[in-house]
Design an enzyme around this catalytic site. Structure first.
Site, PDB file in Angstrom:
ATOM      1  N   ASP A  39     -10.415  -8.965  17.721  1.00  0.00           N
ATOM      2  CA  ASP A  39     -10.656  -7.942  18.745  1.00  0.00           C
ATOM      3  C   ASP A  39      -9.470  -6.993  18.920  1.00  0.00           C
ATOM      4  O   ASP A  39      -8.339  -7.306  18.547  1.00  0.00           O
ATOM      5  CB  ASP A  39     -10.921  -8.610  20.112  1.00  0.00           C
ATOM      6  CG  ASP A  39     -12.318  -9.187  20.200  1.00  0.00           C
ATOM      7  OD1 ASP A  39     -12.929  -9.415  19.135  1.00  0.00           O
ATOM      8  OD2 ASP A  39     -12.782  -9.426  21.327  1.00  0.00           O
ATOM      9  N   ASP A  40      -9.790  -5.848  19.519  1.00  0.00           N
ATOM     10  CA  ASP A  40      -8.809  -4.886  20.057  1.00  0.00           C
ATOM     11  C   ASP A  40      -8.090  -4.066  18.984  1.00  0.00           C
ATOM     12  O   ASP A  40      -7.246  -3.236  19.317  1.00  0.00           O
ATOM     13  CB  ASP A  40      -7.757  -5.565  20.952  1.00  0.00           C
ATOM     14  CG  ASP A  40      -8.361  -6.208  22.195  1.00  0.00           C
ATOM     15  OD1 ASP A  40      -9.592  -6.076  22.377  1.00  0.00           O
ATOM     16  OD2 ASP A  40      -7.624  -6.845  22.955  1.00  0.00           O
ATOM     17  N   HIS A  89     -16.157  -2.687  20.364  1.00  0.00           N
ATOM     18  CA  HIS A  89     -15.543  -3.364  21.514  1.00  0.00           C
ATOM     19  C   HIS A  89     -15.206  -2.343  22.609  1.00  0.00           C
ATOM     20  O   HIS A  89     -14.273  -2.528  23.377  1.00  0.00           O
ATOM     21  CB  HIS A  89     -14.265  -4.081  21.034  1.00  0.00           C
ATOM     22  CG  HIS A  89     -13.691  -5.065  22.019  1.00  0.00           C
ATOM     23  ND1 HIS A  89     -14.450  -5.867  22.838  1.00  0.00           N
ATOM     24  CD2 HIS A  89     -12.388  -5.381  22.301  1.00  0.00           C
ATOM     25  CE1 HIS A  89     -13.657  -6.632  23.576  1.00  0.00           C
ATOM     26  NE2 HIS A  89     -12.391  -6.357  23.284  1.00  0.00           N
ATOM     27  N   HIS A  93     -11.554  -0.121  26.330  1.00  0.00           N
ATOM     28  CA  HIS A  93     -11.421  -1.469  26.893  1.00  0.00           C
ATOM     29  C   HIS A  93     -11.570  -1.549  28.418  1.00  0.00           C
ATOM     30  O   HIS A  93     -10.831  -2.260  29.104  1.00  0.00           O
ATOM     31  CB  HIS A  93     -10.075  -2.086  26.462  1.00  0.00           C
ATOM     32  CG  HIS A  93     -10.156  -3.577  26.283  1.00  0.00           C
ATOM     33  ND1 HIS A  93     -10.057  -4.461  27.328  1.00  0.00           N
ATOM     34  CD2 HIS A  93     -10.328  -4.337  25.182  1.00  0.00           C
ATOM     35  CE1 HIS A  93     -10.161  -5.708  26.872  1.00  0.00           C
ATOM     36  NE2 HIS A  93     -10.338  -5.653  25.568  1.00  0.00           N
ATOM     37  N   HIS A 181      -7.090 -11.869  18.200  1.00  0.00           N
ATOM     38  CA  HIS A 181      -6.764 -10.444  18.287  1.00  0.00           C
ATOM     39  C   HIS A 181      -5.820 -10.077  17.151  1.00  0.00           C
ATOM     40  O   HIS A 181      -4.722 -10.629  17.064  1.00  0.00           O
ATOM     41  CB  HIS A 181      -6.117 -10.127  19.646  1.00  0.00           C
ATOM     42  CG  HIS A 181      -6.970 -10.509  20.812  1.00  0.00           C
ATOM     43  ND1 HIS A 181      -7.085 -11.809  21.265  1.00  0.00           N
ATOM     44  CD2 HIS A 181      -7.794  -9.765  21.598  1.00  0.00           C
ATOM     45  CE1 HIS A 181      -7.922 -11.850  22.285  1.00  0.00           C
ATOM     46  NE2 HIS A 181      -8.375 -10.622  22.505  1.00  0.00           N
TER      47      HIS A 181
HETATM   48 ZN    ZN Z   1     -10.572  -7.138  24.117  1.00  0.00          ZN
END
Ligand code: ZN
Length: 627
Positions: A39-40, A89, A93, A181
């Site tokens: 993620d991210d 995603h 955020h 991540h």
């Molecule tokens: Zn995230």
């Protein structure tokens, strides 16, 4: 995911974890599957992570932020091309449940547009809501499957590779979705170490899409998912397609097969396969040199096979041309330096051929096949030809064809001329002018009394059919149209052909040939002026119908005309010899409707022009008694 959580999600996680403890180590079909998700990102460590995943043959899923995808477009493309799954995603955020409707849609759609730059327009993306924060209303707004997780090592908190590795390994289970991540260097190292450990324990790393597909489960828009536990089903990985390429007339025939249910995508210029690549629907022709790339896929984004590449650096050789003149076989090929292979039994790419170097004397009754190839070329297409026992050279009439015997006979007898170089166009339509010419030659080129020039305004004085039309008109076999024209280039219909041949046959036999009532289903469509002719020729076995119908306005091919001419000859001869026996005459319509399949000759003159370019030949002995 960070500190914030939504109660419903925590409850779901608790249920999942307790289920994990309760589940016995079932005898699963297939191996243990697990999906690791990053993620991210993308970020500065993502390329290193991709190198590590590639070295391990591992596929992962990347829930990307739109604002980072915007800054790392080539990383997005690499993730997609290497068979990982690109997913959404959000752009910045936020907690989606705190946004307005348009705010949610904007976060998702803006991100999709940046992901599309790497994956191609039309790609669909799974969504992971930031912090796992979601509710039913948000899920409907997002309009995609929402992917949560079931293993959370809290790698954002423990910035130590060894700790991250241990926390992943200890919590993993068959069917889990692992959350990490890729914006932390320690996570790259820790997750790769965990992958090595889990692979040694028998885990196979797959994308989220594959984790569900392989267990026969589908992902619904608006639904949320955090694991895909074993259920006794494993549909197996996506196997690479099989690409086969064979030369065909100087080009490449490309055929691609894939496993059941998978689509095939390909490119021919070496470019990467994205959603906009061509989708395979059946074999096709490509020009060499070329670089073929193909994948089979249930979903190009995270459900694709390894890419198969086939590179063809050599051009295909031109298909050679065969010619037999005065008993001498000549084979030519336009590709400089190409080797020409030939055989009298059917040239085969696998060997048993001779290499052609110079003209060769050849006996009548010989079939020839050839192709070109050699060091600097792909093999050309194969070409076949026939030097018949009667001494006729054919490129488009071969002994295996049902029309070989009558065409050979008609050509050797001089009744039917080709367009040169062995091309006889057996499937070509017979025109009114041609039919008159065929019969005139068959009759032995008799002298006529009528001046053919000006008889019909549309019959030019110098065509191959000029005198034959005048002869046929003089004999009463043909008539012009009401407006005075003859329309010599118009295709002759089946009932017209019957009327003309009936008239000719009557003159040969010195009376009216036998007749019988017609039982064709379409007999009412036969013109009154043609009815007796169709009835007579049917009774004599010169024509018949197909499935009970005569099709009076259908056209006649040159192969069919050759058969009719041959029957006329056989009929007259049999009446001379034994009036009671018409013999077992095959019907011209009886053979299966096989269309001549030879390629068109290069620069073929038109049918009528071709007939006109060949000098009329006197019929040989067989036809002389007919005139
Ligand atoms: Zn995230």
């Amino acid at each position: 995911m960070r500190a914030k959580r939504v109660l419903s999600f925590v409850l779901a996680l608790v249920l999942l974890v307790s289920a994990a403890f309760a589940a016995p180590t079932a005898q699963a079909v297939g191996g243990k599957l697990i999906a690791i998700t990053y993620d991210d990102g993308p970020g500065p460590y993502t390329q290193r992570l991709l190198d590590g995943l590639k070295a391990r043959g591992v596929k992962a899923t990347f829930f990307m932020l739109g604002q980072r995808a915007q800054n790392y477009p080539s990383t997005v493309a690499r993730v997609y091309q290497e068979g990982h799954q690109v997913a959404n995603h959000s752009y910045s955020h936020p907690e989606l449940t705190s946004l307005s409707d348009s705010g949610v849609k904007n976060e998702i759609q803006t991100t999709n547009s940046f992901l599309d730059k790497g994956c191609g327009k039309g790609t669909s993306y799974l969504v992971r809501p930031p912090y796992g924060s979601m509710n039913h209303y948000t899920a409907q707004l997002v309009g995609a499957p929402l992917i949560l997780w079931s293993v959370d090592p809290q790698d954002w908190l423990y910035r130590n590779a060894e700790t991250v590795k241990n926390r992943i390994v200890s919590a993993s289970f068959d069917g889990a979705i692992v959350l990490v991540h890729d914006i932390h260097s320690t996570t790259v190292d820790g997750s790769l170490a965990a992958i090595d450990r889990l692979k040694a324990q028998g885990y196979e790393f797959v994308t989220v899409n594959e984790l569900f597909r392989r267990r026969g489960r589908s992902l619904a828009n608006g639904g949320s998912y955090s694991a895909s536990r074993p259920n006794g089903t494993d549909l197996g990985p996506v196997k690479p397609p099989e690409v086969s390429v064979t030369p065909e007339n100087g080009r490449l025939r490309v055929s691609i097969t894939a496993q059941q249910g998978a689509s095939i995508y390909y490119t021919l210029d070496g470019s990467d396969i994205t959603q906009t690549a061509a989708r395979y629907t059946g074999s096709f022709l490509a020009d060499a040199p070329c670089k073929i790339k193909a994948v089979s896929a249930y979903n190009l984004n995270g459900g694709r096979s390894e890419t198969v590449e086939k590179i063809f650096t050599k051009p295909a050789a031109s298909t050679p041309a065969i010619l037999v003149e005065e008993g001498l076989l000549t084979i030519t090929c336009e590709s400089p330096g190409a080797t020409v292979y030939f055989s009298y039994t059917g040239a085969s790419y696998s060997g048993g051929n001779q290499i052609y170097t110079q003209p060769i004397p050849i006996e009548p009754g010989t079939e020839i096949a050839a192709y070109a190839g050699g060091e600097n070329y792909l093999n050309s297409g194969r070409v076949q030809a026939m030097y018949s026992a009667r001494g006729t050279f054919f490129q488009d009439v071969l002994p295996k064809s049902w029309y070989y015997e009558p065409m050979d006979w008609a050509a050797a007898s001089g009744y039917m001329n080709g367009v040169g170089q062995g091309w006889f166009q057996p499937g070509g339509q017979v025109t009114r002018g041609q039919l008159a010419a065929f019969l005139y030659r068959h009759a032995g080129l008799p002298a006529i009394e009528t001046d053919p020039v000006g008889l019909f305004p549309d019959v030019a004085p110098d065509r191959f059919y000029t005198t034959p039309v005048a002869w046929a008109w003089e004999q009463g076999f043909v008539q012009g149209y009401g407006d005075g024209s003859f329309q010599p280039d118009r295709p002759v219909t089946r009932q017209e052909m019957c009327a003309v041949v009936f008239g000719y046959l009557r003159s040969l036999m010195g009376g009216v040939p036998q007749t019988q009532p017609l039982d064709y289903t379409d007999r009412d469509q036969i013109a009154p002026w043609a009815y007796d002719a169709v009835a007579s020729l049917t009774a004599l076995g010169l024509v018949n119908g197909t499935d009970g119908a005569f099709n009076p306005s259908g056209t006649t091919t040159r192969a069919q005309a050759a058969i009719v001419l041959m029957r006329v000859t056989e009929l007259v001869e049999s009446l001379d010899e034994d009036p009671g026996d018409n013999g077992p005459l095959p019907s011209p319509d009886e053979p299966k409707p096989e269309e001549p399949s030879q390629p068109e000759p290069p620069d073929t003159p038109s049918e009528s022009g071709g007939e006109g370019t060949v000098a009329l030949q006197a019929p040989k002995a067989k036809g002389q008694g007919l005139g």
